[in-house]
Structure formats: C-alpha cells, structure tokens
Scaffold this motif. Structure first.
Motif, short mmCIF file in Angstrom:
data_model
loop_
_atom_site.label_atom_id
_atom_site.label_comp_id
_atom_site.label_asym_id
_atom_site.label_seq_id
_atom_site.Cartn_x
_atom_site.Cartn_y
_atom_site.Cartn_z
N LEU A 465 36.99 -141.64 -43.07
CA LEU A 465 36.33 -140.74 -42.12
C LEU A 465 36.88 -139.32 -42.24
O LEU A 465 36.14 -138.34 -42.07
CB LEU A 465 36.49 -141.26 -40.70
N ASP A 466 38.18 -139.20 -42.53
CA ASP A 466 38.76 -137.88 -42.77
C ASP A 466 38.14 -137.23 -44.01
O ASP A 466 37.89 -136.03 -44.04
CB ASP A 466 40.27 -137.99 -42.95
N ASP A 467 37.92 -138.05 -45.04
CA ASP A 467 37.30 -137.53 -46.26
C ASP A 467 35.90 -136.99 -45.96
O ASP A 467 35.51 -135.93 -46.45
CB ASP A 467 37.21 -138.63 -47.32
N ILE A 468 35.14 -137.74 -45.17
CA ILE A 468 33.79 -137.29 -44.80
C ILE A 468 33.88 -136.01 -43.98
O ILE A 468 33.09 -135.07 -44.16
CB ILE A 468 33.05 -138.39 -44.02
N SER A 469 34.87 -135.96 -43.09
CA SER A 469 35.06 -134.77 -42.26
C SER A 469 35.34 -133.54 -43.11
O SER A 469 34.88 -132.43 -42.80
CB SER A 469 36.20 -135.00 -41.27
N MET A 470 36.11 -133.72 -44.19
CA MET A 470 36.38 -132.61 -45.10
C MET A 470 35.10 -132.05 -45.70
O MET A 470 34.97 -130.84 -45.91
CB MET A 470 37.29 -133.08 -46.24
N PRO A 476 32.43 -138.45 -38.33
CA PRO A 476 31.43 -139.38 -37.78
C PRO A 476 32.02 -140.21 -36.64
O PRO A 476 33.23 -140.42 -36.55
CB PRO A 476 31.08 -140.26 -38.99
N CYS A 477 31.14 -140.71 -35.79
CA CYS A 477 31.58 -141.39 -34.57
C CYS A 477 32.19 -142.76 -34.85
O CYS A 477 32.17 -143.27 -35.98
CB CYS A 477 30.41 -141.53 -33.60
N LEU A 478 32.69 -143.38 -33.80
CA LEU A 478 33.40 -144.66 -33.90
C LEU A 478 32.51 -145.79 -34.40
O LEU A 478 33.00 -146.77 -34.99
CB LEU A 478 33.97 -145.02 -32.51
N TRP A 479 31.20 -145.67 -34.20
CA TRP A 479 30.28 -146.74 -34.60
C TRP A 479 30.44 -147.11 -36.07
O TRP A 479 30.43 -148.28 -36.44
CB TRP A 479 28.85 -146.30 -34.32
N TRP A 480 30.60 -146.10 -36.91
CA TRP A 480 30.67 -146.36 -38.36
C TRP A 480 31.95 -147.11 -38.71
O TRP A 480 31.95 -147.97 -39.60
CB TRP A 480 30.57 -145.04 -39.12
#
Length: 606
Positions: A465-470, A476-480
C-alpha cells in the motif's frame, strides 16, 4: 505525453492507448458468448448479485494488485517477482499459461475470419437448406412451428414424442455447416485427420495481423486499439437497435433478465459468478502486469482499475441485450422457446447467432458486422497475450534482446502458427476444447492464490500500500488490505475446491474424451503449477548459506526491486529512511544505522 519517461524501455504514447488496451484485453469473446448464457441459466437478473459480489471480493482486488505491481516496478510478468525471488515461479507459471492460451485462442479468430469471408455472398451458406454437399440425413429446418425432416414438412407439435421425432437427431443447417463444412470434424481426438487448408490460411492471416499490429510493440498496438477496442461497442449498439425492433425480441430479453431468486441458494450460481468475473478480467495471466508496466510511474492505477473493471462488467450486461433480442426473434420465427435456441461458447458464436442473423433482411451485412466484431474482440486479447510473452522474455535479458524485440515478435508469431496447425485439422476442435478446459482453469486459480499470499503476507500489504501511495499520492483504504490478505484468497480457494468437486471427464456432444486425453489435459495443468516449486527449489539451490539463511534471503525483495528510474528510487529511499515501513521496527533501526555510517543525511553517500 511528450517523450517517454522510461527512455530505455518505453511508455505508452498516450493515456488512452493504455486504457483502451486494458479495456480491449478485459472485454473479450467471453463477454459476448458466455456471460449472457450464464445469466439466463443462473437466474436471470438474480445472477447479477453473485456476479457483483465476486467482483468486489476477487476480481477487482486482483485487478488492482496486478496493475500496481507492473506499474511500480516497470517489469514484465517474470521479472516483477524480484518482489520475492523465491516465488519467481509465479511469473514462469503465468508465462506457461499465457503460451497455452495464446496457441488456441487465436484459432477462434481464424474461425471468425472464415465466417467473415463466407459472409461475402448474396445468401449465407449456412442458410441454404439441407441439400448441400456437407449436409447429412439428420439435417432439419425449423420455421414458424413447422419442421423439415427427411424432405418433408411436419407440424412440430403434432409429431413431438412420435417415433419419427424420437428417431431423428434434428441437427440444424447452421450446425451442420459448422461441423461438417467449417471443421469437417472427425470422430474424435484420436482421429486427427488432415489439415483444413482454409482454416490454416485464416490462422496464418490472424497471426499476420497480430505481427503487423505489434511490430513496434505498444507504440503500434496502442494505436490499433483505438479501433479494435471501440468497434465492438458500435456493432453491439447496431445489433441491439436492430434486434429490439424484431418480433419476439422482448421475449428473448425477458428470458435473459427475468430474476429467479431461488437460484441464489445454489452453490453452482456463486461458482459461475466467481469464475466468470475472474476469467473475464484476465487476472493472473500476466497481461495486466505487462500492460501496466509501460505506464508512467505516477499514473493513477487505482482509478484505472475501477474504471476498466466496471466497464468490463457493464459491457457483459449490455451484450446480453444484443444477443438475446436476436435469439428471441429467432425463437419466434422457429416457433420454439428461447431456451431451445440459446447456447454458449462456440455454439452461440458459430451456430445459434449466425442462424438468427441469416433470418434478417440483408443478412450478409449483419453477419459481416458480427464476425468483424468477434475478430476485434479477440485481437485485443491476443495483442496482450503476445505482448506479455515477449515482454517476459525481453525483461529477463534486456541488454541482449531489447534491440531485437521485433524479431522476437516475428519468431513467436511463427512458432504460434506452427503450434496451432494441429488445432485446424479435422480433429483439431477436440484438442481446442481440451486446452480450453485445462490450460487456464485449475492452474490459473492456483497461481492467483499464491499471488495473493505473496503480496498480502510475504511482501506485506502495508508495504504494498505504501508503494501504491508513492505512485498515486494517496493510500488506498483498508478494504483492499482485507481483500488481499483474507477475502480474495479465500474466495479463490472456494472456487478451486468447487471446481474439483464438480469435475467430470471432458465431453463434446456425445463424444467422451479418452483417458489419455484427460492425462494430457492434467499435464497442461501440471506444467504450469510445477513451475512454482521448481523455480523455488532452483533459487534455493543457487543461494549460499544454511537452508534457513537461503530461504530468508530469497523471501525478501532483491536489491534491484523497486521503481525503474533513479529519481523514483530516491523517493523510495527517502521514505524508507524515515520509517516508511512502520510495521517493521528493524527497518527503522537499519535506517538509523545507515545515517550514522554515512555521516548524516547526505543521501548521495548512501
């Protein structure tokens, strides 16, 4: 977009090139010839409930995962598993599955080309009666409640359940054209017969089209998809508008959509919904990773995943109206029920729907449009399949092969054509059915489950999720996270177990495949699945240290894992040194150690 961000590897010339390529790959033949049939068989409108739920639980999470993986690392389906080298076998399994699917999938395009050329006539050949050279005594013609059997017209209702009715096989003229003229089908897989030269030429033409469109990789295919990804929507709309004006069309649409809520209690319905969404989106083949690997690093892959997944589902639903409006008209013309003419797969595309179109005025025009639509639907998917195979090879040996990419495409097209020739023999359709049943079912589900485990548990959802945030600037939200760690692998495991429980030997009509053919099918499954332990064992044997040290080392990302460009890697290092993985205290301790050893926060020294 002016110029490539990744000059060495290349990027999509335009954002729409990428989106249309994704849409074209996701929206394939199954959206037109499988979903509408599954919808009516599993409760009509009620089927949309398990379909949408399975989209949220398994289809969409996997779709986003693969788009993010490819975009973050700018690597193909094999090299991207630097994420956890011991699981690089996932990439080789994807490569194997795509190879098998690519060999037989393009044969369906050859069939479409054959029917397209056959449509260039004043009267469609599958609607010329039962007196042609390819017809048999079983050929029958149905029209307004009448049925033609052995040269005599009868009232269908009067002869039902009589000796004549029970003795006749009642094969439609369009089915006889398909089986005895197009395929010239033999008695079984053990009787391959000769190569049908007409189909072989169509197969050659299909591969030639693929090569011409991929001659410059994504730079050329990205322009072609502006036509091939949009044309099916134009044709579906034309067929729908024409279909709803026909008598009996609304009976077909009602049959397609009328909800049967009791069906929701049947496990088969949920299994069909899960399988359809899983295979429709094309996850775990390696194509999504490949297509997204040519995106720019800060492209919003999260939004892309949502848009394409929703459009794919809406397309399936929309296609059902175009299909069943015409089938309803056909049933009305024949004086039978809609379920008597509804079919799926090749039976719908090459028997039922062409027979319905043959009853329309100017039937060659409608037939030509339909088969051009099938051709464009298949071309997009085949583009992605071949691009994934080529990218998988080139990214493993970039210095040697990147400059020779065009020759690799040519070589793979040539090999694909040669391997496809057994599928255009008289017994070839039996082999095609066998490959379709085995090459992309059990093995694909196993790969998808392992993929979820690796990303969700081994690499870690927080890190991913950090990678996606970069890339997109927000997390992305907790659902994923819940899906990737729990819901998606469990739903896929449910599908896999259910597949085994309902497994039965392959059949085609009255023909049951011999035991050795079943063994061949399971070998296709085994070749792909065995890539997982085989590559892991090879990696462990090549590493140094104790067994525990080797496995511990190979489970972690390799030193060159991450963004392809230095400027994006700098951002990653910066976040890493400031505790980007908050769930792992040892990473923060390591970052403190590096700062101290380098004499401060001078990142160039690091």
């Amino acid at each position: 977009m002016e110029g490539d961000e990744n000059v060495e590897r290349g990027n999509w010339s335009h954002k729409m090139d990428y989106l249309l390529s994704l849409l074209g790959f996701a929206v394939g033949l199954g959206n037109v010839w499988r979903f509408p049939y599954l919808c009516y068989r599993n409760g009509g409108g009620a089927f949309l409930i398990p379909y949408v739920i399975m989209l949220l639980l398994s289809g969409l999470p996997l779709f986003l995962m693969e788009l993010a993986l490819g975009q973050f690392a700018s690597q193909g389906p094999i090299s991207v598993w630097k994420l956890s080298p011991i699981f690089k076998g996932v990439g080789f399994a994807m490569f194997t599955i795509s190879s098998l699917i690519g060999i037989y999938y393009i044969v369906l395009l050859a069939y479409s080309l054959f029917y397209l050329f056959a449509s260039f006539t004043s009267e469609l050949p599958w609607n010329t009666g039962c007196t042609n050279a390819w017809n048999t005594p079983d050929c029958t013609i149905s029209d307004h409640g009448l049925i033609w059997i052995n040269g005599t017209w009868y009232n269908r209702t009067e002869i039902q359940d009589t000796e004549l009715w029970n003795a006749s096989k009642r094969v439609s003229q369009s089915e006889e054209f398909w089986k005895h003229y197009v395929l010239d089908i033999s008695e079984g897989l053990e009787h391959p017969g000769t190569v049908k030269w007409q189909l072989a030429l169509c197969l050659f033409l299909a591969w030639l089209l693929i090569f011409c469109c991929l001659i410059k990789g994504i730079k050329s295919s990205g322009k072609v998809v502006w036509v091939t990804a949009t044309f099916p929507y134009i044709v579906l709309t034309i067929l729908l508008v024409r279909g709803v004006t026909l008598e009996g069309a609304w009976d077909g649409i009602k049959f397609y959509l009328e909800p049967k809520w009791s069906k929701l209690g049947e496990p088969q319905v949920w299994r069909d919904g899960a399988i359809q969404i899983f295979f429709s989106l094309g996850t775990s083949w390696g194509q999504l990773i490949t297509l997204s690997s040519y995106s720019r690093f800060h492209n919003n892959c999260y939004r892309d995943a949502l848009v394409i997944a929703v459009l794919n589902c809406l397309t399936s639903f929309y296609a059902g109206f175009a299909i069943f409006s015409v089938l309803g008209f056909m049933a009305n013309e024949m004086g039978v029920k809609v379920e008597d003419v509804a079919d799926t797969g090749a039976g719908l595309a090459f028997v039922a729907y062409p027979a319905a179109l043959a009853r329309l005025p100017i039937s060659p025009l409608w037939s030509s449009l339909f088969f051009v639509m099938l051709l464009t639907l298949g071309l997009d998917s085949q583009f992605a399949v071949l691009e994934a195979l080529v990218t998988g090879i080139v990214d493993e040996f970039p210095r040697r092969l990147r400059s020779k990419k065009m020759f690799i495409v040519l070589g793979m097209c040539a090999v694909g054509f040669l391997l496809g020739l057994p599928l255009v023999t008289q017994g070839g359709f039996y082999l095609l059915q066998l490959m379709d049943n085995y090459s992309g079912t059990f093995s694909l589900l196993v790969v998808a489950i392992v993929e979820c485990v690796v990303v969700g548990w081994v690499y870690g959802c927080d890190r991913f999720l950090d990678d996606i945030s970069m890339m997109i600037g927000s997390r992305p939200c907790l659902w994923w996270k819940i899906c990737w760690k729990v819901l998606t692998p469990l739903s896929l495991l449910f599908i896999l177990i259910f597949q085994f429980t309902v497994y039965s030997p392959t059949t085609y009509g009255d023909y049951t495949y011999p035991f050795w053919a079943e063994v061949l099918g399971w070998c296709m499954v085994g070749v792909a699945v065995l890539m997982l332990p085989a590559v892991a064992l090879y990696k462990v044997c090549c590493a140094k240290g104790t067994l525990y040290e080797r496995v511990s080392f190979l489970v972690e990302p390799s030193w060159d894992w991450g963004p392809a460009l230095d400027r994006h890697r700098d951002g990653e290092v910066y976040q890493f040194l400031h505790g980007r993985d908050k769930a792992a205290g040892e990473h923060r301790e390591m970052s403190d150690f590096i700062r101290t050893a380098s004499g401060g926060d001078e990142f160039t020294k690091i």
